[in-house]
Scaffold this motif. Structure first.
Motif, PDB file in Angstrom:
ATOM      1  N   THR A   1       5.223   7.005 -19.975  1.00 37.11           N
ATOM      2  CA  THR A   1       6.332   6.661 -19.074  1.00 37.11           C
ATOM      3  C   THR A   1       6.734   7.865 -18.235  1.00 37.11           C
ATOM      4  OG1 THR A   1       7.126   5.004 -20.661  1.00 37.11           O
ATOM      5  CG2 THR A   1       8.673   5.745 -18.975  1.00 37.11           C
ATOM      6  N   ARG A   2       6.808   9.034 -18.857  1.00 28.16           N
ATOM      7  CA  ARG A   2       7.188  10.249 -18.114  1.00 28.16           C
ATOM      8  C   ARG A   2       6.131  10.609 -17.070  1.00 28.16           C
ATOM      9  NH1 ARG A   2       8.807  12.025 -23.340  1.00 28.16           N
ATOM     10  NH2 ARG A   2       6.832  13.158 -23.556  1.00 28.16           N
ATOM     11  N   GLU A   3       4.840  10.472 -17.433  1.00 26.58           N
ATOM     12  CA  GLU A   3       3.777  10.838 -16.501  1.00 26.58           C
ATOM     13  C   GLU A   3       3.722   9.882 -15.309  1.00 26.58           C
ATOM     14  OE1 GLU A   3       0.204  11.080 -18.729  1.00 26.58           O
ATOM     15  OE2 GLU A   3       0.689  13.031 -19.617  1.00 26.58           O
ATOM     16  N   ILE A   4       3.971   8.597 -15.552  1.00 25.15           N
ATOM     17  CA  ILE A   4       3.999   7.637 -14.445  1.00 25.15           C
ATOM     18  C   ILE A   4       5.188   7.911 -13.539  1.00 25.15           C
ATOM     19  CG2 ILE A   4       4.374   5.199 -13.897  1.00 25.15           C
ATOM     20  CD1 ILE A   4       2.684   4.498 -16.331  1.00 25.15           C
ATOM     21  N   ALA A   5       6.328   8.222 -14.126  1.00 20.20           N
ATOM     22  CA  ALA A   5       7.512   8.530 -13.329  1.00 20.20           C
ATOM     23  C   ALA A   5       7.304   9.773 -12.478  1.00 20.20           C
ATOM     24  CB  ALA A   5       8.725   8.714 -14.243  1.00 20.20           C
ATOM     25  N   ALA A   6       6.489  10.722 -12.965  1.00 16.49           N
ATOM     26  CA  ALA A   6       6.203  11.949 -12.222  1.00 16.49           C
ATOM     27  C   ALA A   6       5.120  11.744 -11.166  1.00 16.49           C
ATOM     28  CB  ALA A   6       5.785  13.059 -13.186  1.00 16.49           C
ATOM     29  N   ARG A   7       4.556  10.518 -11.073  1.00 13.48           N
ATOM     30  CA  ARG A   7       3.542  10.157 -10.087  1.00 13.48           C
ATOM     31  C   ARG A   7       2.304  11.026 -10.197  1.00 13.48           C
ATOM     32  NH1 ARG A   7       4.183   5.371  -8.269  1.00 13.48           N
ATOM     33  NH2 ARG A   7       2.868   5.924  -6.483  1.00 13.48           N
ATOM     34  N   LYS A   8       1.875  11.295 -11.428  1.00 15.42           N
ATOM     35  CA  LYS A   8       0.658  12.060 -11.620  1.00 15.42           C
ATOM     36  C   LYS A   8      -0.540  11.214 -11.194  1.00 15.42           C
ATOM     37  CE  LYS A   8       2.127  15.170 -15.331  1.00 15.42           C
ATOM     38  NZ  LYS A   8       1.788  15.698 -16.671  1.00 15.42           N
ATOM     39  N   GLY A   9      -1.562  11.868 -10.630  1.00 16.73           N
ATOM     40  CA  GLY A   9      -2.713  11.151 -10.123  1.00 16.73           C
ATOM     41  C   GLY A   9      -3.758  10.886 -11.194  1.00 16.73           C
TER      42      GLY A   9
ATOM     43  N   LYS B   1      -3.443   3.608 -21.441  1.00 13.56           N
ATOM     44  CA  LYS B   1      -3.894   4.211 -20.194  1.00 13.56           C
ATOM     45  C   LYS B   1      -3.092   3.615 -19.053  1.00 13.56           C
ATOM     46  CE  LYS B   1      -8.714   5.190 -21.476  1.00 13.56           C
ATOM     47  NZ  LYS B   1     -10.128   4.890 -21.150  1.00 13.56           N
ATOM     48  N   GLY B   2      -2.805   4.446 -18.052  1.00 18.05           N
ATOM     49  CA  GLY B   2      -2.106   3.985 -16.866  1.00 18.05           C
ATOM     50  C   GLY B   2      -2.780   4.519 -15.621  1.00 18.05           C
ATOM     51  N   CYS B   3      -2.896   3.676 -14.602  1.00 17.27           N
ATOM     52  CA  CYS B   3      -3.538   4.078 -13.355  1.00 17.27           C
ATOM     53  C   CYS B   3      -2.608   3.764 -12.191  1.00 17.27           C
ATOM     54  CB  CYS B   3      -4.856   3.338 -13.154  1.00 17.27           C
ATOM     55  SG  CYS B   3      -6.007   3.475 -14.526  1.00 17.27           S
ATOM     56  N   LEU B   4      -2.526   4.713 -11.254  1.00 21.68           N
ATOM     57  CA  LEU B   4      -1.762   4.513 -10.032  1.00 21.68           C
ATOM     58  C   LEU B   4      -2.748   4.457  -8.865  1.00 21.68           C
ATOM     59  CD1 LEU B   4       1.138   7.056 -10.706  1.00 21.68           C
ATOM     60  CD2 LEU B   4       1.233   4.581 -10.936  1.00 21.68           C
ATOM     61  N   PHE B   5      -2.991   3.236  -8.361  1.00 22.05           N
ATOM     62  CA  PHE B   5      -3.913   3.052  -7.251  1.00 22.05           C
ATOM     63  C   PHE B   5      -3.119   2.789  -5.979  1.00 22.05           C
ATOM     64  CE2 PHE B   5      -6.558   1.302 -10.834  1.00 22.05           C
ATOM     65  CZ  PHE B   5      -7.402   2.403 -10.908  1.00 22.05           C
ATOM     66  N   ALA B   6      -3.348   3.612  -4.967  1.00 21.64           N
ATOM     67  CA  ALA B   6      -2.568   3.500  -3.736  1.00 21.64           C
ATOM     68  C   ALA B   6      -2.785   2.156  -3.039  1.00 21.64           C
ATOM     69  CB  ALA B   6      -2.923   4.643  -2.794  1.00 21.64           C
ATOM     70  N   ASN B   7      -3.994   1.592  -3.147  1.00 24.98           N
ATOM     71  CA  ASN B   7      -4.308   0.365  -2.424  1.00 24.98           C
ATOM     72  C   ASN B   7      -4.250  -0.885  -3.291  1.00 24.98           C
ATOM     73  OD1 ASN B   7      -4.799   1.790  -0.023  1.00 24.98           O
ATOM     74  ND2 ASN B   7      -6.907   2.253  -0.662  1.00 24.98           N
ATOM     75  N   HIS B   8      -3.739  -0.755  -4.508  1.00 28.56           N
ATOM     76  CA  HIS B   8      -3.669  -1.907  -5.399  1.00 28.56           C
ATOM     77  C   HIS B   8      -2.442  -2.746  -5.064  1.00 28.56           C
ATOM     78  CE1 HIS B   8      -3.908  -4.188  -9.199  1.00 28.56           C
ATOM     79  NE2 HIS B   8      -5.162  -3.788  -9.209  1.00 28.56           N
TER      80      HIS B   8
END
Length: 338
Positions: A290-298, A307-314
């Motif tokens: 939760t902390r890493e997602i809030a920090a917008r880590k790539g 596991k969590g993924c932040l995809f710009a085009n998703h």
């Protein structure tokens, strides 16, 4: 109350069942199991059976036994949330495959409501082209190695009339009915009379066992045949039902534009991660992610089973994945590895 002073039928009933509940949609399950997400606040106290015993020594010994074996003492759940961001301004006219809508009421075609009822016992050519195989060699090898016995080489076979005469068809029928109910396949008809003819047809399946396990020289093999038949029939039902469903839906598919209320898009504004309250390691993993997602880590973020993924085009982010067998439940459903 002199309950729980010693081991007996009463105390087994208390530990094994507690109090019978109707549960969500008559599931006979407590809220934490039937609907772990969005359950009423403090509902766990209503669903908890409290037993007060005088000199209830056995109840205390049982509680300590659970602690020593690291088994959960209750079904208390903790719920943690992660914001779920959905993009509705797509920027493109995205297309998705969907069943056509019926002219009469505008409802999409649905196999359970509109398709022909699958009849248990039929074997389409597609099932014969790709045989259903169950391999019991590893299980038998593991069991007999513990007993100091040696297993023979692998053999492929099918059920003959000599095997089928020993099977309990009432048991097989009721197991199949239970399997059907668990998957809510209420539009599937199963007839007990069709079980034996289906197993006699060896063109659609293969049994893999150590040599000697399909012979008639030991009555101990009969239990093995019963379990193999039950597993084989369940796999058949799954393959046959999915085949019938695909055969009905595929000709009725069409390309439609993706809309904000499409089922592919989550309607919630947050993920809920549900975990047993006593699983501190998993709780720490959830907090870390939760902390890493809030920090917008790539990149791909990982914390234990998660596991969590932040995809710009998703279309929505983050995308979450829980390891197979993880004790963390995610709602809406997490990414599945195929």
């Amino acid at each position: 109350m002199h309950v729980g002073k010693s081991e007996g039928a009463q105390i087994i009933q208390l530990f094994g069942r507690g109090v019978r509940l109707k549960g969500h949609n008559w599931s006979l399950q407590r809220s934490g199991f039937a609907t772990p997400a969005r359950q009423p606040e403090y509902i766990q106290y209503v669903e908890t059976l409290n037993v007060f015993g005088i000199e209830a020594d056995f109840m205390e010994r049982f509680r300590k036994f659970l602690e020593e074996e690291e088994l959960p003492k209750n079904d208390q759940k903790d719920v943690y949330t992660i914001p779920l961001n959905v993009t509705y301004e797509f920027g493109h006219r995205l297309k998705v495959l969907r069943p056509r809508r019926k002219r009469g009421d505008g409802r999409e075609y649905d196999f359970k409501r509109d398709g022909a009822v699958p009849v248990f016992g039929q074997v389409p050519d597609k099932l014969r082209q790709k045989l259903i195989e169950i391999d019991w060699y590893p299980r038998i090898q593991s069991l007999e190695s513990k007993q100091g016995s040696q297993v023979g080489k692998k053999e492929s076979s099918t059920f003959s009339n000599n095997h089928l005469v020993y099977l309990d068809y009432d048991d097989l029928f009721f197991r199949l009915e239970k399997f059907k109910r668990e998957r809510t396949w209420h539009n599937l008809n199963i007839a007990k009379s069709a079980i034996r003819p289906l197993l006699e047809d060896g063109t659609w399946y293969r049994l893999v066992t150590p040599s000697g396990k399909m012979t008639l020289d030991s009555f101990s093999n009969v239990h093995l045949w019963q379990e193999m038949a039950a597993e084989l029939l369940q796999k058949y039902i799954e393959e046959f039902y999915n085949y019938c469903k695909a055969a009905f839906i595929e000709p009725r598919l069409e390309l439609r534009e993706l809309e904000p209320d499409d089922g592919n898009l989550p309607q919630e504004d947050e993920y809920q991660l549900i975990v047993d309250a006593d699983q501190q390691a998993l709780i720490n993993d959830i907090k870390t992610l939760t902390r890493e997602i809030a920090a917008r880590k790539g990149g791909i973020l990982q914390a234990g089973d998660l596991k969590g993924c932040l995809f710009a085009n998703h279309l929505y982010e983050p995308v979450l994945h829980a390891a197979k067998g993880s004790k963390i439940q995610i709602a809406p459903v997490s990414l599945t590895r195929v």
